[in-house]
Design a protein around this motif. Structure first.
Motif, short mmCIF file in Angstrom:
data_model
loop_
_atom_site.label_atom_id
_atom_site.label_comp_id
_atom_site.label_asym_id
_atom_site.label_seq_id
_atom_site.Cartn_x
_atom_site.Cartn_y
_atom_site.Cartn_z
N ARG A 53 0.56 -1.43 -0.01
CA ARG A 53 -0.07 0.22 0.01
C ARG A 53 0.86 1.25 0.06
N LEU A 54 0.64 2.19 -0.75
CA LEU A 54 1.39 3.34 -1.04
C LEU A 54 1.18 4.38 0.05
N ARG A 55 2.31 4.84 0.55
CA ARG A 55 2.33 6.03 1.77
C ARG A 55 1.90 7.32 1.12
N ASN A 56 2.22 7.49 -0.12
CA ASN A 56 2.12 8.68 -0.82
C ASN A 56 1.59 8.33 -2.18
N GLY A 60 -2.82 6.48 -2.55
CA GLY A 60 -2.84 5.85 -1.37
C GLY A 60 -3.93 5.02 -1.07
#
Length: 720
Positions: A66-69, A95
């Motif tokens: 999962r993307l933080r940004n 995100g």
């Protein structure tokens, strides 16, 4: 039946699952670009749609994190309000598990569409955004997932920014945005592709002559490179940032194999092809305090010895030359936790050697940046270490390790002339002080005619060594070495080739003679029919893995099968040896007491051979467990052991013969197979006798391309 991939898997887990499902010999020998260690691809002067034209941007991507940004995958875009040229479009991910497609017009007005989808499964997915002048549409895997009509918008900003593939970052960014995933198959069109067109992109790549395709970057390569080829008619190639060029290329499966073969296959690499010489000794080392990996190496042409450190972020590397005599050979080396470098250099003997000439052997200590700290000249005389000459061949090289302020060394060398008038070869065990390099102990010979050796550190801090010897006794020797003592036992032995010429009236060896070949009862066999893999330590046993010849009836002591060109299979095998092996009887008749976990009535093979003097030498083998079962003409070679965080071990080896390829399997500490043998979808040349290192969730090994000419540091990672 295809097994569904788990929603979140570590790269190693993806590695095991995918490969287990892959048929032998399948896959493509290509790399894809991974952006998790930073960097991007820049196309400085791209040919892109004009501001008033239609636009389609498409790409393949793969991620399980999962993307933080939010991250841009394909863009000509800037978020900085201070820049005059802020770009015109981007295609990326958010995100919140959505795909984003954004435009900016000549007035600076933005139109952005973010649409939901499912892609956090570690498999490849296809994303696309289209613009026809009034409507933005986002597609995922060929299906429309979002649409937005825009009024009073356009034409697009006439940007002169480069086209970027991968995350966009400010040059001054303290924490650069990275994309923990793969990107490929990027294409830009000056037409609005339909849903039908994009569904077709799922099964083919854009053609060079395809109308409207202005740029196409597959981001695929057979080996690491610093450019990205544009396969469209535009031919505007991109440039990889340095960190991406070094560590971005990953041996993995492409989007063509999505779904059917599982969620992915990840073997990362840091390219040192333009740094480390293509020939000469290479030793993998570590600086544990800095969590960095390095290569201690010698240039095969200039003979310069250097240390190359790769920083912990895998973004850059530095190389420092080390002090050494001009005619010296790198015999062995290691490092300690502080990154101090210890290396042994032995002088190469001249061809026209004076009778009284002695080679020089010097043990060096240097700081991690190469600054000399100490050196000590070793006594090479017959009464000392008895070094007449040293071979630079990799299987004749020494092995050195550091533990608790002590340096352990196994050193093969050719000795001064003995009483029989010959110069024999053999390996010795030595220990030194890591502080001042003074010699603690000369612990004697580890084997005669040493053909390979291996050295590691046990859980309690002693040194554990393996030595493959062809002299008495013939076989795989296990050693435990401390500061002042050595304990040794033979744990496996093998067949022996006998002479086809009589000597000193030696009788005919009737039992193995036949088929127009007569053998005699004496031997001088320098063959070992075996290759060392390594050693796994468990609470109660040492599991020793090797590859060795096995006849079609399963025997390893059949002397009739010991001859040049014998087609017997070479199989992977292991023996489990008790930790207190010193208590077991020694000799070539291997005792049941030496082996761990034997059944009540173990199956043993007995035999023997006639030595150089015609004396019968008994042999016995017991406790051998076979991991492969190849047929004649097939073989396992250069086995390497990669320990994993969960206690299992990944075995890699090169298979020859039918369906030749790089192979792997996973075993537990007892040697039980967890994941059966599978073929890898790429080719590598595994460096025999090089150590494997595990540090901070990564397992590192040195290898090169199939020609052995492009050295890389490869690694697996346990990170999610």
């Amino acid at each position: 039946m295809r097994l569904p991939p788990p929603p979140f898997m570590s790269p190693l887990a993806r590695f095991v699952l995918l490969a287990a499902l892959a048929p032998l010999g399948s896959g493509q020998d290509e790399c894809c670009l991974y952006f998790g260690y930073g960097g991007n691809v820049a196309v400085k002067e791209p040919v892109l749609p004009t501001p008033d034209a239609a636009l389609t941007v498409e790409c393949w991507f793969r991620s399980s994190a999962r993307l933080r940004n939010p991250v841009h995958l394909v863009s000509r875009w800037s978020e900085s309000a201070k820049e005059e040229d802020r770009g015109s479009f981007f295609l990326g991910l958010t995100g919140t598990n959505r795909v984003g497609f954004g435009l900016r017009d000549a007035e600076g007005k933005e139109a952005i569409l973010r649409a939901g989808g499912t892609w956090l499964d570690g498999d490849w997915h296809h994303a696309a955004g289209t613009w026809n002048g009034t409507v933005l549409v986002v597609y995922l895997d060929g299906k429309e997932v979002g649409r937005k009509e825009v009024t009073e918008f356009g034409p697009l900003y006439p940007s002169q920014r480069p086209l970027l593939l991968g995350p966009v970052n400010s040059p001054r960014a303290r924490k650069p945005i990275v994309f923990d995933g793969y990107l490929g198959g990027v294409a830009v069109h000056d037409t609005t592709l339909s849903a039908e067109d994009l569904a077709g992109s799922m099964n083919r790549k854009p053609r060079e002559s395809e109308a409207g395709c202005l740029a196409h970057y597959p981001l695929r390569a057979n080996s690491p490179q610093d450019s990205a080829t544009d396969e469209s008619r535009g031919g505007n190639h991109g440039q990889l940032s340095p960190e991406l060029a070094h560590v971005g290329w990953v041996h993995t499966r492409g989007w063509e194999e999505r779904g059917e073969a599982g969620p992915g296959f990840d073997l990362f690499s840091y390219d040192l092809g333009n740094v480390v010489s293509k020939d000469g000794r290479r030793i993998l080392v570590s600086h544990e305090d800095e969590e960095s990996i390095g290569v201690l190496w010698q240039d095969g042409r200039s003979q310069v010895i250097s240390i190359t450190w790769i920083d912990a972020s895998l973004r850059s590397h530095t190389t420092h030359a080390l002090t050494a005599a001009e005619d010296g050979m790198l015999a062995a080396g290691t490092t300690d936790a502080d990154g101090n470098i210890y290396y042994l250099v032995i002088q190469k003997a001249p061809r026209e050697r004076p009778e009284d000439f002695e080679v020089a052997a010097t043990l060096h200590k240097a700081a991690h940046e190469g600054r000399p700290l100490a050196e000590r000249t070793l006594d090479v005389s017959k009464s000392g270490l008895n070094i007449f000459s040293f071979s630079s061949h990799v299987l004749s090289a020494g092995n050195m390790r550091h533990s608790k302020g002590v340096l352990g060394l196994i050193l093969p060398r050719t000795m001064h002339r003995s009483s029989d008038g010959l110069r024999h070869q053999g390996a010795i065990a030595l220990t030194f002080s890591a502080k001042d390099l003074s010699q603690f102990s000369h612990l004697g010979q580890t084997s005669g005619h040493s053909k390979a050796n291996f050295l590691t550190v046990s859980a309690k801090g002693s040194f554990l060594g393996l030595d493959l010897g062809d002299n008495y006794p013939r076989g795989v020797h296990l050693h435990e070495i401390t500061k002042g003592a050595r304990s040794s036992r033979l744990v496996y032995t093998f067949k022996t080739a006998h002479s086809t010429r009589p000597r000193n009236d030696s009788p005919v060896y009737d039992e193995i003679s036949g088929d127009s070949t007569t053998f005699y009862k004496w031997s001088n066999d320098n063959g070992v029919y075996t290759e060392l893999g390594g050693l796994i330590e468990d609470k109660k046993a040492y599991t020793i893995i090797f590859a060795t010849d096995q006849s079609s009836d399963g025997r390893v002591l059949d002397n009739s099968r010991a001859f040049r060109g014998c087609p017997d299979a070479r199989n992977l095998a292991f023996v489990s040896v008790v930790k207190n092996f010193q208590r077991a009887p020694s000799g070539s008749e291997i005792s049941d007491a030496l082996m761990a976990n034997l059944p009540r009535k173990p199956k043993a093979e007995t035999g023997g051979y006639y030595d150089f003097g015609g004396r019968w030498r008994k042999q016995r083998v017991v406790g051998v467990h076979w991991l492969t079962h190849y047929g004649e003409g097939e073989g396992a070679h250069a086995p390497q052991l990669l320990p994993q965080d969960d206690g299992t071990t990944l075995l890699l080896w090169e298979k020859t013969g039918q369906d030749a390829s790089l192979r792997a399997m996973v075993i537990d500490p007892n040697g039980d197979v967890i994941t059966p043998e599978f073929a890898l979808p790429f080719s590598l040349h595994l460096n025999r006798q090089d150590r494997v290192l595990r540090m901070e969730g990564r397992t590192y090994l040195l290898a090169s391309d199939r020609k052995g000419s492009a050295p890389c540091v490869f690694f697996l990672t346990d990170e999610s």
